[in-house]
Design a protein around this motif. Structure first.
Motif, PDB file in Angstrom:
ATOM      1  N   HIS A  36       4.993   1.753   6.676  1.00  0.00           N
ATOM      2  CA  HIS A  36       4.715   1.131   7.976  1.00  0.00           C
ATOM      3  C   HIS A  36       4.279   2.191   8.989  1.00  0.00           C
ATOM      4  CE1 HIS A  36       5.577  -3.127   7.668  1.00  0.00           C
ATOM      5  NE2 HIS A  36       6.706  -2.889   7.021  1.00  0.00           N
ATOM      6  N   VAL A  37       4.957   3.331   8.994  1.00  0.00           N
ATOM      7  CA  VAL A  37       4.642   4.405   9.941  1.00  0.00           C
ATOM      8  C   VAL A  37       3.201   4.880   9.774  1.00  0.00           C
ATOM      9  CG1 VAL A  37       5.153   6.813  10.536  1.00  0.00           C
ATOM     10  CG2 VAL A  37       7.019   5.183  10.270  1.00  0.00           C
ATOM     11  N   VAL A  38       2.724   4.952   8.536  1.00  0.00           N
ATOM     12  CA  VAL A  38       1.360   5.446   8.314  1.00  0.00           C
ATOM     13  C   VAL A  38       0.309   4.340   8.378  1.00  0.00           C
ATOM     14  CG1 VAL A  38       2.109   7.491   7.032  1.00  0.00           C
ATOM     15  CG2 VAL A  38       1.496   5.401   5.783  1.00  0.00           C
ATOM     16  N   GLY A  39       0.735   3.120   8.733  1.00  0.00           N
ATOM     17  CA  GLY A  39      -0.244   2.077   9.019  1.00  0.00           C
ATOM     18  C   GLY A  39      -0.279   0.872   8.111  1.00  0.00           C
ATOM     19  N   TYR A  40       0.499   0.859   7.052  1.00  0.00           N
ATOM     20  CA  TYR A  40       0.520  -0.322   6.186  1.00  0.00           C
ATOM     21  C   TYR A  40       1.328  -1.424   6.859  1.00  0.00           C
ATOM     22  CZ  TYR A  40      -1.429   2.380   2.344  1.00  0.00           C
ATOM     23  OH  TYR A  40      -2.250   3.134   1.555  1.00  0.00           O
ATOM     24  N   ASP A  41       0.889  -2.680   6.679  1.00  0.00           N
ATOM     25  CA  ASP A  41       1.604  -3.805   7.274  1.00  0.00           C
ATOM     26  C   ASP A  41       1.446  -5.021   6.381  1.00  0.00           C
ATOM     27  OD1 ASP A  41       2.818  -5.736   8.794  1.00  0.00           O
ATOM     28  OD2 ASP A  41       1.762  -5.225  10.645  1.00  0.00           O
ATOM     29  N   HIS A  42       2.544  -5.453   5.781  1.00  0.00           N
ATOM     30  CA  HIS A  42       2.515  -6.580   4.855  1.00  0.00           C
ATOM     31  C   HIS A  42       2.406  -7.921   5.568  1.00  0.00           C
ATOM     32  CE1 HIS A  42       6.810  -7.183   5.779  1.00  0.00           C
ATOM     33  NE2 HIS A  42       6.881  -5.866   5.706  1.00  0.00           N
ATOM     34  N   ASP A  48      -3.406  -7.111   2.535  1.00  0.00           N
ATOM     35  CA  ASP A  48      -2.666  -5.954   3.038  1.00  0.00           C
ATOM     36  C   ASP A  48      -1.263  -5.903   2.447  1.00  0.00           C
ATOM     37  OD1 ASP A  48      -4.795  -5.103   4.552  1.00  0.00           O
ATOM     38  OD2 ASP A  48      -4.063  -5.965   6.425  1.00  0.00           O
ATOM     39  N   GLU A  49      -0.651  -7.070   2.281  1.00  0.00           N
ATOM     40  CA  GLU A  49       0.682  -7.139   1.673  1.00  0.00           C
ATOM     41  C   GLU A  49       0.637  -6.596   0.248  1.00  0.00           C
ATOM     42  OE1 GLU A  49       4.227 -10.380   0.890  1.00  0.00           O
ATOM     43  OE2 GLU A  49       2.200 -11.117   1.253  1.00  0.00           O
ATOM     44  N   GLU A  50      -0.364  -6.996  -0.519  1.00  0.00           N
ATOM     45  CA  GLU A  50      -0.505  -6.530  -1.892  1.00  0.00           C
ATOM     46  C   GLU A  50      -0.700  -5.017  -1.941  1.00  0.00           C
ATOM     47  OE1 GLU A  50      -3.438  -7.127  -5.741  1.00  0.00           O
ATOM     48  OE2 GLU A  50      -3.376  -8.701  -4.211  1.00  0.00           O
ATOM     49  N   LYS A  51      -1.552  -4.480  -1.063  1.00  0.00           N
ATOM     50  CA  LYS A  51      -1.783  -3.031  -1.017  1.00  0.00           C
ATOM     51  C   LYS A  51      -0.496  -2.281  -0.710  1.00  0.00           C
ATOM     52  CE  LYS A  51      -6.538  -3.413   0.602  1.00  0.00           C
ATOM     53  NZ  LYS A  51      -7.409  -3.265   1.771  1.00  0.00           N
ATOM     54  N   MET A  52       0.253  -2.785   0.285  1.00  0.00           N
ATOM     55  CA  MET A  52       1.474  -2.100   0.691  1.00  0.00           C
ATOM     56  C   MET A  52       2.507  -2.105  -0.435  1.00  0.00           C
ATOM     57  SD  MET A  52       3.827  -2.647   4.024  1.00  0.00           S
ATOM     58  CE  MET A  52       5.301  -1.676   4.263  1.00  0.00           C
ATOM     59  N   TYR A  53       2.697  -3.262  -1.055  1.00  0.00           N
ATOM     60  CA  TYR A  53       3.715  -3.331  -2.098  1.00  0.00           C
ATOM     61  C   TYR A  53       3.318  -2.574  -3.357  1.00  0.00           C
ATOM     62  CZ  TYR A  53       6.581  -6.269   0.808  1.00  0.00           C
ATOM     63  OH  TYR A  53       7.366  -6.721   1.826  1.00  0.00           O
ATOM     64  N   LYS A  54       2.024  -2.445  -3.624  1.00  0.00           N
ATOM     65  CA  LYS A  54       1.577  -1.602  -4.747  1.00  0.00           C
ATOM     66  C   LYS A  54       1.906  -0.142  -4.468  1.00  0.00           C
ATOM     67  CE  LYS A  54      -2.082  -4.266  -6.943  1.00  0.00           C
ATOM     68  NZ  LYS A  54      -3.507  -4.344  -7.274  1.00  0.00           N
ATOM     69  N   LYS A  55       1.660   0.302  -3.228  1.00  0.00           N
ATOM     70  CA  LYS A  55       1.996   1.682  -2.838  1.00  0.00           C
ATOM     71  C   LYS A  55       3.498   1.903  -2.932  1.00  0.00           C
ATOM     72  CE  LYS A  55      -1.458   4.197  -1.196  1.00  0.00           C
ATOM     73  NZ  LYS A  55      -1.957   5.338  -1.905  1.00  0.00           N
ATOM     74  N   GLU A  56       4.259   0.942  -2.410  1.00  0.00           N
ATOM     75  CA  GLU A  56       5.718   1.051  -2.438  1.00  0.00           C
ATOM     76  C   GLU A  56       6.213   1.181  -3.877  1.00  0.00           C
ATOM     77  OE1 GLU A  56       9.188  -2.084  -1.598  1.00  0.00           O
ATOM     78  OE2 GLU A  56       7.926  -1.707   0.156  1.00  0.00           O
TER      79      GLU A  56
END
Length: 65
Positions: A36-42, A48-56
């Motif tokens: 979240h701090v670096v800009g991802y927001d699910h 965007d949710e898919e991208k964030m959770y893949k990174k997580e």
């Protein structure tokens, strides 16, 4: 500006009382907060949710306990 990730271990421990599960969840929550701090927001879109959770998942899977 300054960003912070605030984690309440006591709150997390209610759902993950076993030490190993608690440690893994604390790491997951920290990774989630840092994303979240670096800009991802699910909450922006499903894409965007898919991208964030893949990174997580990537970072959690590669974290050495």
């Amino acid at each position: 500006g300054i960003s912070q990730v605030i984690i309440c271990p006591a709150f997390i421990q209610k759902n993950f009382p076993e030490k190993e599960a608690l440690q893994k969840e604390l790491v997951r929550v920290l990774i989630h907060g840092l994303l979240h701090v670096v800009g991802y927001d699910h909450e922006v879109s499903s894409s965007d949710e898919e991208k964030m959770y893949k990174k997580e998942k990537y970072y959690l899977d590669n974290f050495k306990f």
